[in-house]
Structures are given as C-alpha cells and as structure tokens.
Write a protein that holds these residues in place. Structure first.
Motif, PDB file in Angstrom:
ATOM      1  N   GLU A 174       0.803  -1.110  -0.120  1.00  0.00           N
ATOM      2  CA  GLU A 174       0.236  -0.052  -0.120  1.00  0.00           C
ATOM      3  C   GLU A 174       0.907   1.353  -0.036  1.00  0.00           C
ATOM      4  O   GLU A 174       0.565   2.189  -0.494  1.00  0.00           O
ATOM      5  N   ILE A 175       1.950   1.261   0.609  1.00  0.00           N
ATOM      6  CA  ILE A 175       2.771   2.463   0.531  1.00  0.00           C
ATOM      7  C   ILE A 175       3.129   2.958  -0.597  1.00  0.00           C
ATOM      8  O   ILE A 175       3.137   3.841  -1.167  1.00  0.00           O
ATOM      9  N   ALA A 176       3.731   1.718  -1.425  1.00  0.00           N
ATOM     10  CA  ALA A 176       4.326   2.078  -2.667  1.00  0.00           C
ATOM     11  C   ALA A 176       3.097   2.720  -3.729  1.00  0.00           C
ATOM     12  O   ALA A 176       3.157   3.493  -4.384  1.00  0.00           O
ATOM     13  N   THR A 178       0.514   4.660  -2.536  1.00  0.00           N
ATOM     14  CA  THR A 178       0.415   5.978  -1.769  1.00  0.00           C
ATOM     15  C   THR A 178       1.685   6.780  -2.567  1.00  0.00           C
ATOM     16  O   THR A 178       1.234   7.941  -2.854  1.00  0.00           O
ATOM     17  N   LEU A 179       2.668   6.431  -2.560  1.00  0.00           N
ATOM     18  CA  LEU A 179       3.869   7.203  -2.843  1.00  0.00           C
ATOM     19  C   LEU A 179       3.719   7.581  -4.477  1.00  0.00           C
ATOM     20  O   LEU A 179       4.368   8.576  -4.787  1.00  0.00           O
ATOM     21  N   TYR A 181       1.368   8.955  -5.178  1.00  0.00           N
ATOM     22  CA  TYR A 181       0.328  10.232  -5.109  1.00  0.00           C
ATOM     23  C   TYR A 181       1.224  11.402  -4.433  1.00  0.00           C
ATOM     24  O   TYR A 181       0.843  12.412  -3.797  1.00  0.00           O
ATOM     25  N   GLU A 182       2.485  10.934  -4.542  1.00  0.00           N
ATOM     26  CA  GLU A 182       3.302  11.935  -3.523  1.00  0.00           C
ATOM     27  C   GLU A 182       3.467  13.464  -3.885  1.00  0.00           C
ATOM     28  O   GLU A 182       3.345  14.395  -3.187  1.00  0.00           O
ATOM     29  N   LYS A 184       0.693  15.043  -4.785  1.00  0.00           N
ATOM     30  CA  LYS A 184      -0.629  15.637  -4.250  1.00  0.00           C
ATOM     31  C   LYS A 184      -0.193  15.834  -2.758  1.00  0.00           C
ATOM     32  O   LYS A 184      -0.781  16.807  -2.287  1.00  0.00           O
ATOM     33  N   ILE A 185       0.527  15.051  -2.076  1.00  0.00           N
ATOM     34  CA  ILE A 185       0.724  15.097  -0.600  1.00  0.00           C
ATOM     35  C   ILE A 185       1.735  16.424  -0.655  1.00  0.00           C
ATOM     36  O   ILE A 185       1.426  17.248   0.336  1.00  0.00           O
ATOM     37  N   ASP A 186       2.573  16.463  -1.381  1.00  0.00           N
ATOM     38  CA  ASP A 186       3.422  17.763  -1.403  1.00  0.00           C
ATOM     39  C   ASP A 186       2.591  18.895  -1.613  1.00  0.00           C
ATOM     40  O   ASP A 186       2.816  19.950  -0.998  1.00  0.00           O
ATOM     41  N   TYR A 188      -0.428  19.392  -0.863  1.00  0.00           N
ATOM     42  CA  TYR A 188      -1.285  19.640   0.213  1.00  0.00           C
ATOM     43  C   TYR A 188      -0.601  20.338   1.201  1.00  0.00           C
ATOM     44  O   TYR A 188      -1.037  21.434   1.749  1.00  0.00           O
ATOM     45  N   GLU A 189       0.505  19.908   1.362  1.00  0.00           N
ATOM     46  CA  GLU A 189       1.235  20.379   2.388  1.00  0.00           C
ATOM     47  C   GLU A 189       1.828  22.020   1.935  1.00  0.00           C
ATOM     48  O   GLU A 189       2.052  22.830   2.971  1.00  0.00           O
ATOM     49  N   GLY A 194      -6.762  23.937   5.864  1.00  0.00           N
ATOM     50  CA  GLY A 194      -7.137  23.784   6.987  1.00  0.00           C
ATOM     51  C   GLY A 194      -6.631  24.618   8.220  1.00  0.00           C
ATOM     52  O   GLY A 194      -5.991  25.636   8.033  1.00  0.00           O
ATOM     53  N   THR A 197      -1.717  24.271  11.838  1.00  0.00           N
ATOM     54  CA  THR A 197      -1.440  23.401  12.858  1.00  0.00           C
ATOM     55  C   THR A 197       0.452  23.508  12.892  1.00  0.00           C
ATOM     56  O   THR A 197       0.759  23.134  11.809  1.00  0.00           O
ATOM     57  N   GLY A 199       4.012  22.440  13.368  1.00  0.00           N
ATOM     58  CA  GLY A 199       4.838  21.462  13.601  1.00  0.00           C
ATOM     59  C   GLY A 199       5.365  21.497  14.755  1.00  0.00           C
ATOM     60  O   GLY A 199       4.740  22.224  15.736  1.00  0.00           O
TER      61      GLY A 199
END
Lengths: 201, 470
Positions: A174-176, A178-179, A181-182, A184-186, A188-189, A194, A197, A199
């Motif tokens: 699953e991690i492979a 998800t990666l 979609y990296e 998309k995560i970049d 988002y960050e 939202g 928050t 760090g």
C-alpha cells in the motif's frame, strides 16, 4: 504481501462474541520486535494451561480442527486493542479467511494489510456455518474475485469494498501505491489547507 | 450558504489530500504519536524498503507500555529492554523526537500529547494504540491504527480512509455528586453495549458534557473505542481554549488568538445532521462498577451481578464472564472484596484524577490485605502531584507511589495482578487476563477505587459526601 484470490480450507468455529485482541494474542507476547512467529501464541490463555499443556476445554485443541484455515467467529470479532500482532498471530497459525457477523474496525483494517480476508455475513448465515463446522469436518471454498463462499451445498455471496478487494487480489504494497500520489501530498502541504497546525520543531 | 456541518465533516474536508471514485480518501495526518510496542516492525519495514520518515517534525515518540514504574532503570525483562532500545535506535536513525524513560516529558502517550500541547483542536492524530480516541476531547479527529498503518503514516504522512459515519451521544442534565466522567462513559457503554459505535465517530454533546473539564472529557473520549468507535470527540469551547493557553507547542499572543478563533469555528453547526443520535440523562447515572469481562458488563454500585437465567441475550457469554470473575449470580457489588487497587492508565491518571482520589484517601488507611498502587500518567503529573503533597497523602495511607507508565492497565511490565486475584482499576479494559493471566478486573472511577482501597470491598463513594464535592 501474498495475494489471495481463492482459498479452500477447513473451517474452525469459535462460537464466542466480542473476542478481543487481548485473547487473540496476550500482551506478554507483544514485546518482540519481529512480525513473524506469533502463531504459536494465538489464543494462548485459552489454548494452554499454566504449565504449558493443552487445555481440553478449548475447541481449537481438538485434533479435528488441525490444519483449519478458515476461522468463523462471533459478533464484534477483534475488538479492543489495535495490536496488529492479532492478525499476525492468526495468519502465522495458518488462517487465511476470518468470517464473522461483525468485526471491530481496526482489526478489520489490519487484516487487509496482511493478506487475510475478513468476511462479514449476516448472523443467521454465520450461525449456519458455525453449526456445520461444529458437527463435522467442514470445508468451504472462498472465491474473492466472485465474492462467493461455497461448501458444495450452500452458496453465499459477500460484500467487500473494491479498494480492499483490489489490495488482496494484487497483494499490493500500500505504501508503494500511496507514494505514486506523492505530488498530491506535496501540494497539500504547500497549500497548508485547514487549521494552521504548527509542527513540533 | 452551505449546509450545517458536524465537526467531523469540517475536519475531514480540511484533510482530504486526494479523492477518486472507488477508493477511500487519502487523508492527511497532522500528528503521529509513537510508542515502543507497535512501532518496531514499522521502522523495520521502512528500513527494508529504503524509505524515510516523511515528516519527523510531525512525529513524536515516548516509552510507556513496558517501562518499570519502580527502580526505573532496572529492566529485568531482556525482551522489554530490547524493545525500548530499539525505539531509541529507530528514533535516532530516522530523526524522530523521543521522550525516553528518563526524559522529563516521558509519560503515557495519551497523557503527554495534550499536556505538551501537541494535541490541538482540528488536528488529525493517529497512534498505534486504540486509546488514541482520548485526544478527541480537544475536538481533534484522533484514532488508533495498526502497525502497517504506522509504517504508512511514517512514510507518507497520510492514510487511506473512508469517511466515517457520525453518531451523536447527547448527555443532558447534570451529573450527581460523586458521579464522575468515568461513570458517565461506563453507563453509556453499559446501556448501549460494546459495539454500538462500530464504523462511527462519536460526538459527545449536551449540558453534562459541556460541564466537564478537559481532563474529564479525555476520560470520556478515551473509552470511545470500548463502544466500538475508533474515535470520539467533543466540539471545542471556552474550556478547550483555556486549557490550550500556555502549552509548550501552542502558539502565543496574537497567533494564539487567531488559532483559538479557528478552533472555535470547528464546533458542529446548529442543525448539523448525524447518522444516528442517542440521548442519555446525566441525572440518572450512578457510580458504576464492572462485574464482567467487557466494559459493557457494568452496574451501579448498589446493584448486583446479573443472573444469566433471567437474560435472553448472550447467556453463555454472561455465564462465562461470571465464572471467570469468580462471582455468583445476584451477588451484591458491595460484597465483592478487592485485593488490588490500581489508580492510573490513559483513562484516569491525570492530576485531577489523583486529586480526587487523594481527597477520599486523606487521613484514611489502606485496608489490610489490599495492595494499592498510584501510577501518575506522566513525569509532569507526578511532579505536579508531589508539589501539592498528594504523594504524602497516598504514602501515609499505605499506597505505593510509582513512576509514570501504562503499568497495571495491561501489565506488560512487572505490575501484574496474580491469577485469581481481584483488582479495582481505574483503567479501561476488564478483558480476561488483561491485568495478568487469570486476573479479575473491575473498572471504576478514581474515587471509587480509592474508597475500595480503604474499605477492602466496593462501596458507594457518595457515602464520603463531605469530600466528593457537589
């Protein structure tokens, strides 16, 4: 992860509700740092006397269930602690499929990460399987692709989310997945959507 | 104007990284808490695949499950020792901050998160521990995960999650004198069972919930998992904001005011719809004691062990529980003797819990034949309790005063209840063997545990009316 498409095997009925993960694998065995080797401790306090001999009052010790690979349980199977040692123990003992009228959420999720197929069926159907497996040596064939359980006499279909099904059929890491979609995560960050928050640095 | 939303919908919408047909959402995780028991295999997985921790700055580790609570640095069990050393080595290798056994911030992961201000409203918080639901007290979406998911969050700071259903538990009215947050959550589970929350996030609402302090709210949210819900939460309000102010990892000054405004805006909107709503009347709740082997098997302290003959549902299960617990049908709860008392755990080990227990204990004496332990939830709780002399009250009465850790809640260290013996415990699970193989656990509030320690059996804490406050 080993893919699972079809599986035929002997059924072991565990007719108890609310089987919690403390029973599936007691805490004294959670200290290991490996993933393997937990099968010997499965249902430890139910299977063994204090001197390490087998308890006669626990059905899994009945030789007629030797080699069972399909576990049929009661309501709320796998409740309690999030310990993934529970599915590790179930799988290492030799079970590939767990059938119950209801599962606890975390346990249910943990199964898919380990190539175990959890199947939720209406209680009357589970009761039927339970009864058959208690009476005699009872084998079923589980076809994940077709979402069918078949014992040669009774044929039952089951539901499963397509995402979970694909995971098991393909044995994905699953991690492979998800990666891929990296980006998309970049993104988002970067957007910092939202509530702000902080760090912890 | 958009439709009224629950806090769960608001937090969810703010954290979706990616959505597509036929898949759960990819959800961003703001804070990942780690402990020694459920992380070694996850770090090993990263190492084998040559992966890194994506956001060490959003990851925080401590040691709690295995740690000795006495003779801190003498870890006799080699396997436990290795597990703690492994966590230390992993945190060093992957750059994760660690409050280890001798660190001033060490404590139970669900006690230190809020204490340090790592836990904040609106955050998505995960930990390889089912009691992560505790952090929901702040209006965070917090849930327990397995080790594979721990590895997944370490590598990607995200998880694939289907949007949960929402369940409102509305508690109207006011809790009576001597009736605590622990009694409230036990009574809810006692009434609706151990799986009414499955597949749902519970939001606790209503007058009685609003009146709870943050520490009491943590007790309630902590046990959401015992109702089957992965998460339970409470919308932020003035009580939440007051608690957050001044915490180490919380912004200060104008930045705090700005954050507070955003936090308050997360509260569920008037008219928001839930998939299900249950209502409980606080004034009907009495101090609770569990008699069986799951948390729904509880009755008011004035009650009796049930008679399996007179129940329809799960008769076998009830019979087995009564037998395991060494009780008899119809036995009165107050007649049950206790041999051990444990005040601690992520449910009830915070300063206010210790204060309330100490009020009962003050000037009393632990009953002959009872072994009683107080295990503060964190080093900081311990220090604060000692600064106001609570340790002296407990020690004078014959309690043991220990160092912080999970301790006898799950007995992974040496704090074990021997086979066949009985414990009044402020923890969260009365499962078979939880506190030791063959051990018999009765879940109660800190006040009820303290009273049982003094009297050697369960008593209605309301008889200490002058000390339990109004």
């Amino acid at each position: 992860m080993e893919p699972i498409k079809q599986h035929s095997g002997l059924v072991y009925p565990l007719d108890r509700s609310n089987v919690d993960t403390d029973q599936i694998i007691p805490k004294q065995f959670l200290k290991r740092i490996e993933r393997q080797g937990f099968g010997q401790f499965l249902f430890y306090n139910w299977r063994f006397n204090e001197d390490g001999t087998l308890r006669e009052d626990f059905s899994l010790n009945d030789p007629k269930y030797d080699g069972a690979s399909v576990l049929v349980g009661g309501e709320n199977f796998g409740c309690g602690s999030s310990r993934e040692h529970a599915p590790w123990a179930i799988q290492d003992y030799g079970f590939k499929v767990v059938i119950a009228p209801s599962f606890a959420d975390i346990f249910y999720n943990n199964c898919f990460k380990n190539g175990i197929l959890p199947i939720q069926l209406p209680k009357p159907v589970v009761d039927q399987l339970m009864e058959k497996a208690t009476k005699e040596k009872y084998e079923v064939k589980v076809d994940l692709e077709k979402q069918i359980i078949d014992d040669g006499d009774l044929e039952v279909s089951f539901d499963i989310q397509s995402y979970h099904k694909e995971m098991l059929l393909n044995g994905w890491d699953e991690i492979a997945v998800t990666l891929t979609y990296e980006d998309k995560i970049d993104q988002y960050e970067k957007q910092n959507k939202g509530v702000k928050t902080l760090g912890i640095s | 104007m958009s439709h009224p939303k629950t806090i769960v919908e608001k937090i969810w919408d703010q954290h979706v990284v990616h959505e597509e047909e036929g898949k759960p959402n990819l959800l961003y995780i703001d804070l990942h808490l780690i402990h020694e028991v459920t992380s070694p295999q996850a770090f090993e997985g990263l190492r084998m695949a040559g992966r890194k921790v994506r956001r060490p700055d959003r990851t925080y580790a401590t040691m709690d499950h295995n740690v000795p609570t006495i003779h801190r640095n003498v870890i006799k069990d080699e396997v436990s020792k290795k597990q703690m050393e492994t966590l230390k080595a992993n945190c060093e290798e992957f750059g994760v901050r660690l409050a280890d056994i001798n660190h001033p911030d060490q404590g139970i992961v669900h006690v230190i998160g809020p204490e340090l201000g790592l836990t904040q409203p609106g955050k998505t918080i995960v930990c390889g521990d089912s009691h992560t639901s505790t952090h929901g007290a702040f209006g965070a979406l917090a849930f327990g995960i397995g080790t594979s998911e721990v590895e997944h969050v370490l590598a990607t700071q995200s998880l694939w999650q289907a949007p949960p259903k929402t369940l409102q538990v509305n508690v109207d009215g006011v809790l009576g004198t001597g009736v605590t947050a622990k009694d409230l959550i036990l009574a809810i589970i006692g009434k609706y069972g151990v799986r009414f929350g499955t597949g749902h996030v519970i939001e606790y609402t209503g007058e009685a919930v609003r009146n709870l302090s943050m520490e009491e709210r943590m007790t309630v949210c902590n046990m959401s998992i015992e109702a089957g819900a992965r998460a339970g939460l409470i919308s932020p309000d003035a009580t939440t904001i007051d608690y957050m102010r001044g915490k180490r990892y919380v912004p200060e000054g104008e930045a705090f005011d700005e954050a507070a405004e955003q936090w308050l805006a997360l509260a569920s909107d008037e008219g928001a719809e839930y998939d299900q709503t249950l209502t409980i009347h606080a004034d009907e709740i009495e101090p609770q004691v569990t008699w069986g082997t799951n948390p729904s098997q509880c009755v008011p302290v004035g009650g009796r062990v049930p008679d399996p003959e007179s129940v329809e549902d799960d008769r076998d299960g009830i019979e087995r529980a009564i037998e395991y617990m060494g009780l008899e049908a119809n036995q009165s709860i107050e007649s049950i003797p206790v041999e051990h008392v444990f005040i601690g755990s992520c449910t009830n080990s915070r300063l206010s819990d210790l204060r309330k227990a100490a009020e009962i204990v003050r000037g009393g004496r632990v009953h002959e034949g009872v072994r009683a332990l107080v295990v503060p939830g964190s080093k900081s709780v311990k220090d604060a309790a000692e600064a106001e002399g609570l340790d002296t009250i407990f020690l004078t009465a014959g309690f043991e005063w220990r160092d912080a850790g999970c301790s006898m809640c799950l007995a992974m260290n040496d704090d074990i209840v021997p086979p066949g013996e009985r414990c009044a415990s402020t923890s969260n699970r009365n499962f078979e063997g939880r506190q030791g193989n063959g051990a018999r656990t009765h879940l109660v509030s800190p006040e009820m545990a303290a009273a049982a320690a003094l009297e050697g059996h369960f008593v209605d804490v309301r008889k200490y009316a002058s000390t339990v406050g109004g």
